[in-house]
Scaffold this motif. Structure first.
Motif, PDB file in Angstrom:
ATOM      1  N   ILE A  32      15.814  51.830   4.127  1.00  0.00           N
ATOM      2  CA  ILE A  32      15.872  51.716   2.549  1.00  0.00           C
ATOM      3  C   ILE A  32      14.615  51.284   2.232  1.00  0.00           C
ATOM      4  N   GLN A  33      14.013  50.390   2.909  1.00  0.00           N
ATOM      5  CA  GLN A  33      12.793  49.617   2.368  1.00  0.00           C
ATOM      6  C   GLN A  33      11.693  50.602   2.277  1.00  0.00           C
ATOM      7  N   SER A  34      11.480  51.560   3.005  1.00  0.00           N
ATOM      8  CA  SER A  34      10.503  52.641   2.758  1.00  0.00           C
ATOM      9  C   SER A  34      10.956  53.726   1.694  1.00  0.00           C
ATOM     10  N   ILE A  35      12.219  53.916   1.462  1.00  0.00           N
ATOM     11  CA  ILE A  35      12.539  54.821   0.304  1.00  0.00           C
ATOM     12  C   ILE A  35      12.178  54.010  -0.985  1.00  0.00           C
ATOM     13  N   LEU A  36      12.580  52.633  -0.887  1.00  0.00           N
ATOM     14  CA  LEU A  36      12.055  52.150  -2.059  1.00  0.00           C
ATOM     15  C   LEU A  36      10.626  51.854  -2.131  1.00  0.00           C
ATOM     16  N   VAL A  60       1.608  49.853  -1.612  1.00  0.00           N
ATOM     17  CA  VAL A  60       2.797  49.319  -2.482  1.00  0.00           C
ATOM     18  C   VAL A  60       3.808  48.829  -1.186  1.00  0.00           C
ATOM     19  N   THR A  61       4.412  47.598  -0.978  1.00  0.00           N
ATOM     20  CA  THR A  61       5.124  47.005  -0.099  1.00  0.00           C
ATOM     21  C   THR A  61       6.473  46.643  -0.703  1.00  0.00           C
ATOM     22  N   VAL A  62       7.554  46.626  -0.152  1.00  0.00           N
ATOM     23  CA  VAL A  62       8.603  46.101  -0.492  1.00  0.00           C
ATOM     24  C   VAL A  62       9.239  45.284   0.624  1.00  0.00           C
TER      25      VAL A  62
END
Ligand code: ARG
Length: 591
Positions: A4-8, A24-26
């Motif tokens: 999910i983190q990488s999709i966001l 861009v990191t989440v």
């Protein structure tokens, strides 16, 4: 599968436009009251774009397309963007994760990693100091392999050096065969100690030891035979410990393996002007390329900065630890073409590795691979002093593991007296060894930690037995219901197999969100060389499971909740077992 983190992160990157190289990191949110994930991208981009971070966040959100996954993102604080996942997203992700053998962990771009760990010394017992290197290094190697990297696990055994002169002499004059047969390393240690004492007071003994060393180094058959025998005996004892700890290496190239390249290593350093003569020895001095405080070849005392050169050849012409490590690194470059070489040793070797890395960069500036010294603090006794036996000796690893198993056996027996003894022994082995490993991995590795049997073997708190027990508890739910765990997984014959599992309760949702983080944290744990973060994750996961289990009945629930909850249970058990496996820790089926 994607996290999910990488999709966001990729949706966010699309909305942020050209970031000029800023990644861009989440992150998963620290405080879940404000959402599940968070990004500081607006704050990072505000400076180069000369924009107000909150304003920029508003603009990014306007372009951002995440309504299929999240509620409308919110802006918080100085310009954080917060994401709250929709329950349907969490449900869909849980089914995908449960159907995935890798439990939601993506394969990363493969790198070649050499991990140099454990590395005990021949003729000396492995002590608690080597335990951290062994356990930490093994866990990094396991995580690396699981992520899809090519890992070369190399045990850089200390099998060469001046001590072998003394050992050859002691072997010829002091050795007691029956004692050697009984416990080879203990006997080698005993005779070494005596010889070492003698050499301190008796110059003729010292000369004799030196003569033995010269003979060994010049290929004398008798001494070579003794030396090989000492290595063989020591290795056999190390291997017993590695088997108990389930540690494996790809190579055991000892220091002596690099002897053929020592002379040319030194010659290359001299030729390039990196090493120069100083009092008959060859040394590497500061080249002034970095600020003094960062320079590993300078130290500061009350009179200011002074040279702290690295020795690469002693005045008598002998090579040393640094020379060997340089030759080793060059060998690893040729042999393994690594992207990173990771050394796991205690913190006292920090200067050695800073110097080693600096010399290497000067010697082979074109080799761009990463060099990491993963260092750790000491193990302390409960009295606050370095961990020792009651008689003040260093604690031997073998004895420590015996005691761990014994203590775990007593606990398991108290908890499950009805279990057959053989099974209690098996469980005690898994729990005892697991407890020692976990206690070693849990603290931030750079801090010292206090060795406490009671704490590490407790079934409460952040311990291996607690996590193992959580696993066992889940398994017992399935036994009680007479359900095969595999049958609840998506894709199996099951009512919910084709739909996303409908998660409704808060306890279910929090647990599913925690499960989704497993694949997100592993790459970062390897990059930072911090398995302690995996320990903490597993502890939080177990906590989320217990809260879920308290508020949501499983076997007694109506369908479809029952199936959903069984799937949550099974996936939790799988992640717990996998996570522990990556720490080198097993799980019993009952305990
Ligand atoms: N044998 C050394 C010791 O016991 C550790 C070796 C670490 N590895 C290395 N390449 N220097 O302290």
């Amino acid at each position: 599968m994607e996290t999910i983190q990488s999709i966001l992160a990729s949706r966010l990157a699309a909305a942020a436009g050209d970031t000029g190289g800023i990644a861009v990191t989440v992150q998963s949110a620290q405080d879940t009251r404000f959402g599940d994930y968070q990004s500081n991208v607006a704050m990072q981009l505000a400076k180069p774009r000369r924009a107000n971070p909150r304003q920029l966040a508003t603009e990014i959100i306007a372009k951002l397309q995440v309504d299929d996954l999240c509620e409308t993102p919110e802006i918080a604080g100085a310009g954080f963007i917060n994401f709250r996942l929709k329950p349907a997203t969490i449900s869909a992700h849980l089914s995908a994760l449960a159907a995935d053998d890798r439990l939601g962990t993506p394969l990363v771009a493969a790198r070649r990693l050499v991990v140099d760990f454990s590395s005990p010394n021949v003729a000396k017992p492995m002590h608690v100091g080597h335990i951290r290197s062994t356990i930490l290094g093994d866990s990094l190697a396991r995580i690396g392999r699981f992520l899809g990297h090519t890992v070369v696990a190399d045990n850089h055994i200390g099998d060469w050096g001046t001590q072998f002169g003394m050992l050859c002499l002691a072997w010829k004059t002091l050795l007691e065969r029956p004692a050697l047969d009984l416990d080879p390393i203990a006997e080698l240690e005993r005779i070494y100690k005596i010889q070492n004492e003698r050499c301190k007071t008796d110059p003729t003994a010292l000369d004799a030891a030196r003569a033995e060393l010269v003979k060994l180094q010049s290929g004398d058959e008798e001494n070579l035979g003794i030396w090989r025998e000492m290595i063989r005996l020591s290795q056999a004892q190390f291997d017993t410990i590695y088997a108990r700890l389930a540690i494996r290496f790809d190579h055991v190239f000892g220091e002596s393996h690099y002897n053929p390249w020592l002379k040319q290593t030194v010659a290359a350093l001299v030729e390039k002007g990196i090493a120069r003569e100083s009092d008959g020895a060859l040394c590497v001095f500061s080249d002034g390329s970095v600020p003094q405080k960062d320079d590993p070849f300078l130290i500061k005392d009350e009179n200011g900065w002074k040279d702290a050169p690295a020795l690469v050849q002693k005045a008598d012409g002998a090579a040393n630890y640094t020379t060997t490590d340089l030759a080793t690194l060059d060998f690893r470059r040729r042999e393994f073409s690594p992207d990173e070489v990771i050394y796991v040793t205690d913190g006292r070797q920090q200067l050695h590795f800073r110097q080693l890395f600096a010399i290497w960069r000067r010697w082979q500036p074109e080799s761009a691979f990463k060099l990491s010294h993963v260092w750790f603090g000491s193990i302390m006794g409960e009295d606050g002093k370095p961990f020792k036996t009651r008689s003040g000796d260093t604690v031997k690893l073998g004895q420590l593991l015996d005691e761990a198993e014994e203590r775990a056996f007593a606990t398991v027996t108290a908890k499950s007296p009805e279990m057959p003894e053989a099974e209690r022994r098996d469980v005690a082995r898994i729990v005892g060894i697991g407890a020692v490993k976990y206690a070693d991995l849990l603290p931030n590795r750079q801090s010292d930690y206090v060795f406490s049997w009671d704490k590490m073997l407790s079934f409460q708190g952040n311990t291996a037995p607690y996590l193992q027990y959580s696993y066992v508890r889940i398994r017992s739910i399935f036994r009680k219901g007479g359900i095969d765990p595999a049958s609840v997984r998506p894709g199996a014959e099951h009512p919910t197999s084709n739909d996303a599992v409908p998660l409704t309760e808060a306890g279910e949702l929090s647990l599913a969100k925690k499960l989704a983080q497993f694949g997100e944290i592993l790459p970062m744990i390897l990059d930072d060389h911090r398995p302690n973060l995996l320990c903490n994750y597993l502890y939080e996961l177990a906590g989320a499971f217990h809260s879920f289990f308290e508020s949501c009945p499983v076997l007694k629930a109506e369908e479809p909740a029952r199936s959903t909850r069984l799937l949550l249970c099974d996936t939790t058990a799988r992640v717990l077992a996998k996570g522990l496996e990556l720490l080198g820790i097993g799980v019993p089926e009952r305990m």
